[in-house]
Structures are given as C-alpha cells and as structure tokens.
Scaffold this motif. Structure first.
Motif, PDB file in Angstrom:
ATOM      1  N   PRO B  93       7.845  54.508 -68.575  1.00 18.56           N
ATOM      2  CA  PRO B  93       6.376  54.403 -68.570  1.00 18.56           C
ATOM      3  C   PRO B  93       5.944  53.043 -68.034  1.00 18.56           C
ATOM      4  N   GLN B  94       4.716  53.004 -67.506  1.00 16.22           N
ATOM      5  CA  GLN B  94       4.186  51.757 -66.975  1.00 16.22           C
ATOM      6  C   GLN B  94       3.615  50.901 -68.107  1.00 16.22           C
ATOM      7  N   ILE B  95       3.126  51.599 -69.138  1.00 14.36           N
ATOM      8  CA  ILE B  95       2.512  50.915 -70.288  1.00 14.36           C
ATOM      9  C   ILE B  95       3.141  51.461 -71.569  1.00 14.36           C
ATOM     10  N   ILE B  96       3.490  50.563 -72.482  1.00 13.92           N
ATOM     11  CA  ILE B  96       3.983  50.989 -73.798  1.00 13.92           C
ATOM     12  C   ILE B  96       3.066  50.413 -74.856  1.00 13.92           C
ATOM     13  N   ILE B  97       2.534  51.282 -75.719  1.00  8.63           N
ATOM     14  CA  ILE B  97       1.641  50.841 -76.793  1.00  8.63           C
ATOM     15  C   ILE B  97       2.346  51.030 -78.131  1.00  8.63           C
ATOM     16  N   MET B  98       2.364  49.975 -78.926  1.00  7.54           N
ATOM     17  CA  MET B  98       2.936  50.051 -80.267  1.00  7.54           C
ATOM     18  C   MET B  98       1.911  49.501 -81.250  1.00  7.54           C
ATOM     19  N   GLY B  99       2.149  49.675 -82.535  1.00 11.97           N
ATOM     20  CA  GLY B  99       1.233  49.135 -83.537  1.00 11.97           C
ATOM     21  C   GLY B  99       1.680  47.745 -83.972  1.00 11.97           C
ATOM     22  N   GLY B 104       6.491  46.765 -85.972  1.00 10.77           N
ATOM     23  CA  GLY B 104       6.051  46.643 -84.582  1.00 10.77           C
ATOM     24  C   GLY B 104       6.070  45.192 -84.114  1.00 10.77           C
ATOM     25  N   ARG B 105       5.784  44.283 -85.042  1.00  9.56           N
ATOM     26  CA  ARG B 105       5.784  42.850 -84.726  1.00  9.56           C
ATOM     27  C   ARG B 105       7.124  42.373 -84.174  1.00  9.56           C
ATOM     28  N   ASP B 122      -0.892  42.190 -80.722  1.00  7.71           N
ATOM     29  CA  ASP B 122      -2.101  42.217 -81.531  1.00  7.71           C
ATOM     30  C   ASP B 122      -3.376  42.366 -80.698  1.00  7.71           C
ATOM     31  N   CYS B 123      -3.344  43.275 -79.720  1.00  6.97           N
ATOM     32  CA  CYS B 123      -4.503  43.452 -78.840  1.00  6.97           C
ATOM     33  C   CYS B 123      -5.654  44.134 -79.575  1.00  6.97           C
ATOM     34  N   VAL B 124      -6.874  43.704 -79.273  1.00  7.97           N
ATOM     35  CA  VAL B 124      -8.057  44.336 -79.853  1.00  7.97           C
ATOM     36  C   VAL B 124      -8.831  45.126 -78.803  1.00  7.97           C
ATOM     37  N   ASP B 125      -8.431  44.965 -77.547  1.00  7.07           N
ATOM     38  CA  ASP B 125      -9.066  45.739 -76.483  1.00  7.07           C
ATOM     39  C   ASP B 125      -8.071  45.916 -75.337  1.00  7.07           C
ATOM     40  N   VAL B 159       2.493  46.358 -75.178  1.00  6.73           N
ATOM     41  CA  VAL B 159       1.475  45.754 -76.050  1.00  6.73           C
ATOM     42  C   VAL B 159       1.595  46.291 -77.470  1.00  6.73           C
ATOM     43  N   THR B 160       1.152  45.485 -78.435  1.00  7.51           N
ATOM     44  CA  THR B 160       0.883  46.033 -79.768  1.00  7.51           C
ATOM     45  C   THR B 160      -0.622  45.959 -79.971  1.00  7.51           C
ATOM     46  N   ILE B 161      -1.132  46.910 -80.767  1.00  8.56           N
ATOM     47  CA  ILE B 161      -2.584  46.926 -81.028  1.00  8.56           C
ATOM     48  C   ILE B 161      -2.835  46.596 -82.489  1.00  8.56           C
TER      49      ILE B 161
END
Lengths: 265, 332
Positions: B93-99, B104-105, B122-125, B159-161
């Motif tokens: 994948p081009q983007i990986i999103i984790m919590g 996740g940290r 720790d992204c908020v947007d 990223v993590t969100i």
C-alpha cells in the motif's frame, strides 16, 4: 553495565504558553526569552539509568545530537550523576528527521564501544513523536521495549514494566536492548552541588559526522524522509462565559444555575 | 514512481471486536482512497479473528487481509512487527494508517523503519495534497502548542491517528468486499522480547475513558485529600476523576487518572477542570471534550481559552458551593 542515554536539547516545554512563538519564515518554534532545557522525557531516561547503575553498578554515557548545544544545558545529566558526555554537535546534523537523527545516534553508539542498554525518553517534548528509541533498535537490530515505568536487570536479562492504558505489561528481554522510559518511572533527581562541581570538570567529547563514519551529506536535512511543510499555532476563539458574583460562593451558585439552564448538566 | 498503491488500515482488535480507533482509521482511509481513486484494504492480525472481516468491510474496506493464528492471540511486539512486515511487502500500500494506541506507538515506527520508510505519529488530520498526491499529515507538536504538517517522501507513508480525531463511517452491512487469508508462518527466531504478563490495575468506579463527565484536578488541588472533594462532585454527576500530570507525579492520585499527551486522551461530554492551568500538554488530552468548564484563580490561565464556562476564584471556596447548589438543582 554500560548504559547509554540519549537526550535532546529543546525549547522549555514548561514555559508559559504565551511565550511560545512561531517564526513562520523559518518554520521554527521558540520560547521567547526562555532558555532551552534538557528534554524532560530525556531526564526520566537519565533517572532510569542512574537507578540501574545504583542497583548493579556501571557507567552512564550520555549522547546528545544538535547544533550549537549549550554546555550548561547538556551537562545537566552529568550533574545528576552520569559519567560521560558525547555531543554530536555540527551544522551537518541540522534539519534531520527521526530517521536521520536516530541513524547518527546509532552510529555514535557503535563507536562509543561496548554497551548493555540504550535508554531514551518515551518521546521528545518538541516533536512528540517517540520514534528515536524504536528507530535505534531497528538500525542496530536490538530488542526494543517502550514506555518503561520500572527497569530491573537480573542475570543479564531485563525485566520491564511497560505502561499501558489499563495497567502494565511485564516484559522480559535479553541485553543489549533499547528501552524508552515513561514519566511513570518517577521524578528525576535534582543535581547536587557536588554533582554540578563534578560535571564542570568533565569535558564533552564532540563527534562530527566523519568521526562516526558518516559523510557530511549523509545526515541532517539531506537524509530526510519526512519533510515539514508547515508549522502553525491553532487558534481558539475566546468565548468563555464567566460566572458572576461578589464572592467565590456566589459565582459557584451562578455557574450551577447557568449550567442547569443551558442543559449542560 | 513507486509501485505502491492503495490505502491500508491496520485494525487492532480487542476480544471479538475491532477497536473504535480502527473504525476511525477506516473512515479516514475510505476518504483518502476515494480521493486517490484507489482501493482501501484492512489488515487484521490475531487468533480467531476471521469473523471480523464483515464488520471491517461494513466500516468501509474493500479488501481484508487476515492473519489468523492462535499463536497471535496475544500481542507480542516482535512477532506482530514481522507479520505486518510480511503482509505489507505483499500488499504494497502507498499509505498505512494505524492507531496511536498503547501498541500502535511502537509498531508504527518500528515497522516503518524496517520497511525503509518513515512514520508520522499521532495525526489529527490527513488529506491528499492536490498537486503531489502525497499524504498531508497534520500532527500536534510542542505538546500541542503548535501543529505541523508533514509529507513523507518514501513509500509506504506510515501514520498513526489520534483517538477520536477522525470520524468512523456508519457501518453499512450491505457493503461488499473481499477477504484474503495470509498464513502467519511464524519464525521463532524473530522473537527477542517476551510479554510475560498483563497486569490490569483496577480503578474504582467508572473508567475515565468511558465516562461522560470527568472532574479533573491540577497542581492547585495540593493534596490527596483535595481530590476527595473532586470525587464527591464526580459521584454526583456519575462521572470519573482525572488529573493533570503534577498530581500524579506527587502521588495524590494514581497515574491511571492522568489526562494529557502522556496520559489518557479523552473526549467526554463534560470536562470540569479544577485548579488546572491548561498547559498544552494537558489540553492535548481533553480538548476533544464537548464542553469544558474551568475553575481557576488566575483569570489569565490558559484553560479559559478553551473553556465554555468558567469561574475565576479559589476552588476551595467555589467547589463546595458549586457541588451543593448542583445537588439542590438536580433534586428539584
């Protein structure tokens, strides 16, 4: 036990928020009129190292990376009781991302000689990323335990209590290992007068990139995988509804009535 | 250009559900995938979790990659990272999103560096840059005093969100998707650290992250005894008691109650901040609250910038009178 502790010089996170300013042209933050400090999370790592040393003996080497590091700031861990200080202080290190900085730190750690444990703060108070420790572990191929609140060494094995949101995990690991330290470990000690005097006599070792086997172009901004596009301060509209009254008690009653009328409570 | 394509969400699970933050990741992931005109995949790792695939599809995924093995039942960092490394190398994948969760940290940066790329925590947007099609990653820095927008130039962009920062979709059970099973093929040689035990520290009453009302105290509370008064108000409102960092560091209240960047990030309906100045690092943990009510002696205190209701005064005088009056009003 040879313990390495990585610390960072940062703008003082405890300074009043009003002194926090962003230099938009340089995409950089500063605390107006407040001197920089050792990152508080790094101080927890120093404290953790000192406790391990007290329990089983050893030597603590502190490593810090930056540009124009202030000696009175970066010597604080020595004043707390650490033994040696290595500074990766050179213009070439400027502008690196988590990866660039961790890579330089890892190369410096290798050069520093035999080590059993590498300690970092859980995150730095400026970037709030928490990547340096995990990155060093990946670069050096070492075990990694994050968010430690208690560290014990027994028969060359680490036993760590790792903070989580409902309690803690008990984790065992061989040495050498990378451990990131959380604030739950307890308050870092204050430097003693004796410690401050001792720190004065210790000359830091300064390594430029070539000293740790990296070309000048192989660190800092040149090696960024992550680029900062913009830095800004979020704006909050001040719309606080203050309770009225001549005494604290009257204001309290006014607040209760207001909240009830607004159906908040 | 790289041969990485699509958006992938690592869905953390607990018991027989995906975590709320995984649904939030799928929500934003769906949006990003649609903007790019690409597919949204999900990855789940665990023991006996194959049944979660439909739930994940109904939350927005097109394809679910499942690594289901009883040996993966409990989280072990080294094992999970090597499993994820294998899955990501296959899925590309081009983007990986984790919590940005307890695990996740550590998973996100280690996975990213192992893959030769980078993570933004720790992204908020999250949004797609119209020109470069790269991911614009907004995250709080300087303890919340500022926000930074980052771009990762290598793939995958990991990223993590932050919890509750993104919206989950309303689950649509009629959504169709595909699931793919990937064998774990565990290799014992990757295991260096071992989690021996998970200790749950019981807290009396409602958990702070589940409470609709949180009454929190700061340095100004001054003692463990002071927190008993906060407890009385919390009980009246069926809420929980929280704290900023100094009371936890001083042992007036257990660490578990800490709200802030290094404690819990919560978003209750009502947050009553008593004698809390409102440092950015504390506000990071509570600024998602629907209504913030502040009691503080200092009218310049930062907390009033985000509070909806406030009292300028000594909490020792304000709080008892406030609790008493509220009791009367609620009884009538």
């Amino acid at each position: 036990m040879n313990i390495i502790v990585c610390v960072k010089q940062v703008i003082d996170p405890e300074a009043p928020p009003a002194s926090f300013k962003i230099d938009a042209a340089k995409n950089r933050a500063e605390m107006h009129g407040v001197p920089p400090v050792i990152d508080p999370y790094g101080e927890y790592a120093v404290e953790a190292g000192l406790r391990v040393k007290e329990a089983g003996g050893g030597k603590i080497t502190v490593i810090s990376l930056g540009v124009n590091l202030l000696r009175e700031v970066v010597k604080k861990p020595l004043a707390m009781g650490a033994d040696e200080l290595i500074l990766l202080d050179d213009e070439a290190y400027a502008g690196g991302d988590s990866w660039s900085n961790a890579y330089s730190l890892a190369m410096a750690i290798k050069k520093a000689g035999a080590f059993d444990m590498i300690l970092c703060g859980r995150e730095a108070s400026d970037t709030n990323a928490g990547q340096t420790g995990p990155a060093i572990s990946e670069i050096l191929g070492l075990p990694c335990i994050t968010l430690a609140r208690k560290i014990e060494v027994k028969d060359s094995q680490l036993r760590i209590e790792r903070v989580n949101s409902s309690g803690y995990d008990v984790i065992e690991s061989p040495l050498p290992a990378v451990v990131t330290v959380s604030n739950e470990i307890g308050q870092p000690r204050y430097p003693t007068v004796k410690g401050i005097m001792a720190a004065k006599k210790i000359e830091p070792v300064i390594w430029k990139p070539t000293d740790i086997g990296i070309e000048a172009a192989g660190t800092g901004a040149n090696t960024q995988r992550t680029k900062l596009r913009k830095l800004f301060q979020p704006v909050y509209e001040g719309k606080c509804d203050f309770a009225a009254g001549d005494s604290p008690e009257e204001m309290a009653v006014d607040l209760a009535v207001k909240l009830r009328q607004a159906k908040v409570l | 250009m790289s041969d990485y394509e699509g958006v992938a969400v690592y869905c953390e699970t607990k018991e027989d559900k995906i975590l709320p933050i995984a649904a939030e990741g799928l929500g934003i992931g769906r949006k990003l995938a649609d903007t790019l005109g690409q597919k949204l995949s999900a990855v789940i790792v665990g023991g006996n979790i194959s049944g979660l695939a439909q739930q994940i599809i109904s939350c927005g995924a097109d394809k679910v990659y499942i690594v289901d093995d009883l040996q993966l039942k409990d989280y072990q960092a080294d094992v999970y990272i090597s499993v994820l490394e294998k899955v990501i190398k296959q899925v590309k994948p081009q983007i990986i999103i984790m919590g940005q969760t307890d695990y996740g940290r550590e998973l996100a940066p280690r996975l990213a560096f192992r893959l030769g790329t980078a993570a933004t925590m720790d992204c908020v947007d999250l949004a797609i840059d119209a020109e470069s099609k790269r991911l614009l990653q907004t995250k709080p820095v300087y303890g919340g005093n500022a926000q930074a927008v980052f771009i990762t130039e290598t793939d995958p962009q990991v990223v993590t969100i932050r919890t509750k920062a993104m919206e989950a979709l309303t689950p649509d059970t009629s959504r169709k998707g595909e699931s793919v099973t990937i064998p774990a093929d565990l290799d014992a040689s990757v295991i260096k650290t071992k989690t021996l035990e998970r200790v749950v520290e019981e807290v009396a009453g409602i958990k702070i992250e589940d409470a609709q009302v949180v009454v929190a105290g700061g340095r100004g509370i001054g003692s463990a005894d002071g927190f008993k008064q906060l407890d009385e108000l919390a009980k009246l409102l069926k809420g929980a008691v929280g704290a900023s960092r100094p009371p936890c560091d001083n042992g007036w209240i257990p660490d578990m109650a800490q709200v802030g960047l290094t404690g819990k990030i919560i978003a209750p309906e009502i947050y009553i901040a008593v004698a809390i100045s409102g440092s950015s690092q504390h506000m990071s943990g509570c600024s998602g609250s629907k209504t913030i009510i502040a009691i503080n002696r200092d009218k310049e205190a930062n907390i009033f910038r985000q509070a909806r209701f406030g009292v300028i005064g000594d909490w020792k005088k304000v709080l008892p009178a406030f609790t008493q009056k509220l009791k009367e009003l609620m009884a009538s």
